[in-house]
Scaffold this motif. Structure first.
Motif, short mmCIF file in Angstrom:
data_model
loop_
_atom_site.label_atom_id
_atom_site.label_comp_id
_atom_site.label_asym_id
_atom_site.label_seq_id
_atom_site.Cartn_x
_atom_site.Cartn_y
_atom_site.Cartn_z
N THR A 17 -20.83 2.66 -34.83
CA THR A 17 -19.37 2.58 -34.78
C THR A 17 -18.76 3.98 -34.80
N LEU A 50 -21.15 -3.40 -25.56
CA LEU A 50 -21.70 -3.45 -26.91
C LEU A 50 -20.97 -4.46 -27.78
N ALA A 51 -19.65 -4.54 -27.64
CA ALA A 51 -18.86 -5.50 -28.43
C ALA A 51 -19.24 -6.93 -28.09
N GLU A 54 -22.77 -7.77 -29.22
CA GLU A 54 -22.80 -7.93 -30.68
C GLU A 54 -22.32 -9.32 -31.10
N PHE A 99 -15.90 -4.21 -31.54
CA PHE A 99 -17.28 -3.85 -31.84
C PHE A 99 -17.46 -3.59 -33.33
N ARG A 103 -20.05 -5.69 -35.56
CA ARG A 103 -21.22 -4.98 -36.09
C ARG A 103 -21.23 -5.07 -37.62
#
Length: 172
Positions: A17, A50-51, A54, A99, A103
């Motif tokens: 992050t 990535l978000a 996840e 994200f 995460r």
């Protein structure tokens, strides 16, 4: 996986992050949609990929492995989803927030896993047999791949240093 190894991986996962936020802060204004001359993802595309991964892959895999016996887990076609969802047109700050929240939730869930549950197994399409203990390692490896791609992207945009061929493949 022992507790010490797990905590090392989880700390690494938490650091992604901050890495993404630093990358966003280091880009000149208006460059979040720029790709390298070789292509690959722009920063905003990396962040949204990535978000979504996840939330829609890792989170689902963790939950299902913990709650179901031998679940069949679907693959996440990141390149296809990036095209369909037009990641390049999305808001970078929103993606960073999405994200970070996803995460944080996944890391909290993984920290709470009981020792006996790490061996819970499923079958992931395109991967094969998968244990819950594999998930944090997969996440960390995927983060490393994107971190390298983002470093190459920033080197080209900020410093004019062209990435070597293959450095910016949009890893899914």
């Amino acid at each position: 996986m022992n507790r010490r190894d797990l905590e090392t991986i989880l700390l690494t996962l938490e650091s992604t992050t901050a890495l993404l936020s630093r990358a966003a802060a280091s880009l000149p204004a208006g460059q979040e949609r720029r790709r390298t001359r070789l292509g690959g993802f722009s920063l905003v595309e990396h962040v949204w990929h990535l978000a979504d991964l996840e939330r829609e892959a890792y989170s689902v895999r963790i939950r299902r492995l913990l709650n179901e016996d031998s679940p069949r887990l679907s693959d996440f076609d990141g390149a296809r989803i990036a095209r369909e969802r037009a990641y390049g047109a999305r808001d970078l700050a929103e993606g960073l927030g999405v994200f970070a929240l996803a995460r944080r939730r996944n890391v909290e869930r993984l920290r709470a896993v009981e020792v006996d549950d790490w061996s819970r197994e499923g079958l992931q399409d395109g991967v094969g047999p998968l244990r819950l203990s594999d998930i944090p390692r997969m996440m960390a490896e995927h983060d490393r791949e994107h971190s390298a791609e983002i470093a190459a992207l920033l080197a080209e945009i900020v410093h004019g240093i062209a990435a070597p061929p293959g450095a910016n493949s949009a890893v899914a």
